[in-house]
Enzyme design. Structure first.
Site, mmCIF file in Angstrom:
data_model
loop_
_atom_site.group_PDB
_atom_site.id
_atom_site.type_symbol
_atom_site.label_atom_id
_atom_site.label_comp_id
_atom_site.label_asym_id
_atom_site.label_seq_id
_atom_site.Cartn_x
_atom_site.Cartn_y
_atom_site.Cartn_z
ATOM 1 N N ARG A 117 15.336 -47.365 56.476
ATOM 2 C CA ARG A 117 14.888 -46.345 55.604
ATOM 3 C C ARG A 117 14.075 -45.403 56.020
ATOM 4 O O ARG A 117 13.029 -45.728 56.978
ATOM 5 C CB ARG A 117 14.287 -47.043 54.121
ATOM 6 C CG ARG A 117 15.496 -47.744 53.428
ATOM 7 C CD ARG A 117 16.458 -46.993 52.732
ATOM 8 N NE ARG A 117 17.406 -47.581 52.033
ATOM 9 C CZ ARG A 117 18.512 -48.246 52.397
ATOM 10 N NH1 ARG A 117 19.098 -47.682 53.472
ATOM 11 N NH2 ARG A 117 19.382 -48.703 51.529
ATOM 12 N N HIS A 166 22.927 -41.016 57.702
ATOM 13 C CA HIS A 166 23.030 -42.099 56.844
ATOM 14 C C HIS A 166 24.481 -42.723 56.981
ATOM 15 O O HIS A 166 24.822 -42.903 55.707
ATOM 16 C CB HIS A 166 22.630 -41.986 55.726
ATOM 17 C CG HIS A 166 22.070 -43.701 54.791
ATOM 18 N ND1 HIS A 166 21.022 -43.439 53.891
ATOM 19 C CD2 HIS A 166 22.633 -44.630 55.063
ATOM 20 C CE1 HIS A 166 20.858 -44.672 53.647
ATOM 21 N NE2 HIS A 166 21.728 -45.496 54.228
#
Ligand code: NDP
Ligand code: OXD
Length: 313
Positions: free
Chosen positions: A228, A276
């Site tokens: 993250r 991502h």
């Protein structure tokens, strides 16, 4: 809209509103299940399970019969980011072989790209400048977060000849891989020439990728963050690249996604950016475990892939 009192059963809420492949997977696996999205009118009192990817805060308000909220991905930080997350519901997440396999391939590609200098050569224009050659057998990869995905990645790298170590809250017994716990972070870092972050984002791991940690790595180490954006201190990364403490970084996740077009990372020659995509939940692969959990929930049986509210992962 189903009549009041009908068991609607399952609500899907995604911030990207990409519902079609999920609904198709539910229909293929169990056409009798009633699956709705916020776009369909429905009786909130009839919903017992919600499945979400980054639902806006407050999305579950008014759903008084909810028993389970499931993350449609492996990460659950998006659930805990909602201060109004109902406290009585059980939380689940995705643990899936395809997700693990995709993460293995992605991290392997980044490790090979780094040690064979492919990203560097791609940015050198017309300059013919061979760099020192590195082999898999010369490289130690340290994996921060040695859980489902970390272990899968570690095993794949180890099977190909990398030396691998893993760092986690509790020690693990994985053949061929050295496991370190939280009391051994410095030892773990000291030999990690490539550092892969696969931690969950919690209060304890927020901004863990910072200057103090970078300084404990071997000079010129390479960072791969596929966990993250909140794990990384962005200013410290740029300083560590400037000083040569880090030789480069591959980043798949960011504080703000999509990464803003004026962000300094885009222009940095030693940063490889991906949007991502390291490993994305595949509806066909993931829906069967959700349906299994739905059936278990209805029988009051123990659920699969439960998230701990104490640990926040
Ligand atoms: P797991 O919960 O299976 O593993 C987490 C690991 O981190 C465990 O080994 C755990 O230790 C360890 N850990 C947690 N907190 C700490 C801490 N404070 N100190 C040391 N170790 C800690 O998660 P997954 O492997 O399934 O997923 C990891 C993350 O990967 C997700 O949370 C998500 O953020 C990210 N992800 C990113 C994707 C992408 O496309 N970029 C795709 C999928 C996931 P222990 O085992 O001892 O509890
Ligand atoms: C996940 C992700 O957590 O896609 O599954 O990041």
């Amino acid at each position: 809209m189903p009549a009041k009192g009908t068991i609607v059963a399952i609500l899907l809420i995604r911030n990207d509103e990409n519902y079609e492949p999920w609904i198709k997977a539910f229909q293929q696996n169990d056409p009798s299940l009633d699956v709705v999205t916020p776009q369909d009118g429905h009786d909130k009192e009839a919903v017992t399970m919600a499945l979400t990817w980054k639902a806006p805060a407050g999305s579950f308000d008014g759903y008084g019969q909810l028993k389970v909220i499931g993350s449609l991905g492996a990460g659950v930080d998006h659930l805990f980011a909602d201060a109004s997350l109902p406290s009585h519901v059980q939380l689940t997440r995705v643990v899936d072989e395809k997700l693990s396999g995709d993460m293995q391939e992605f991290v392997l590609a980044l490790c090979l790209n780094n040690i064979k200098n492919l990203h560097t050569y791609a940015g050198t224009g017309t300059s013919w400048q061979p760099l020192p050659y590195q082999r898999v057998a010369d490289v130690t990869v340290g994996i921060l977060g040695f859980g489902t995905l970390g272990q899968a990645v570690g095993q794949r790298l180890s099977s190909l000849g990398f030396t691998v170590s893993g760092w986690s809250t509790s020690l693990k017994n994985v053949e061929g891989i050295t496991s370190y716990d939280t009391s051994q972070l410095d030892q773990f870092l000291a030999q990690s020439q490539i550092l892969v972050c696969l931690l969950p984002l919690t209060d304890a791991t927020s901004r863990i990728l910072n200057q103090e940690l970078f300084n404990k790595l071997p000079k010129g180490a390479y960072l791969i963050n596929v966990a993250r954006g909140g794990h990384l201190n962005e200013t410290d990364l740029l300083a560590a690249l400037d000083s040569g403490q880090l030789s480069g970084a591959a980043l798949d996740v960011f504080d703000t996604e999509p990464l803003p077009v004026d962000h300094a990372y885009w222009q940095h020659p030693s940063i490889l950016i991906t949007p991502h995509v390291a490993s994305v939940s595949n509806p066909a692969s993931v829906v069967p475990q959700i349906i299994e959990n739905y059936r278990r929930m209805n029988k009051d049986a123990a659920l699969l892939n439960v998230v701990s509210r104490e640990r926040n992962y």
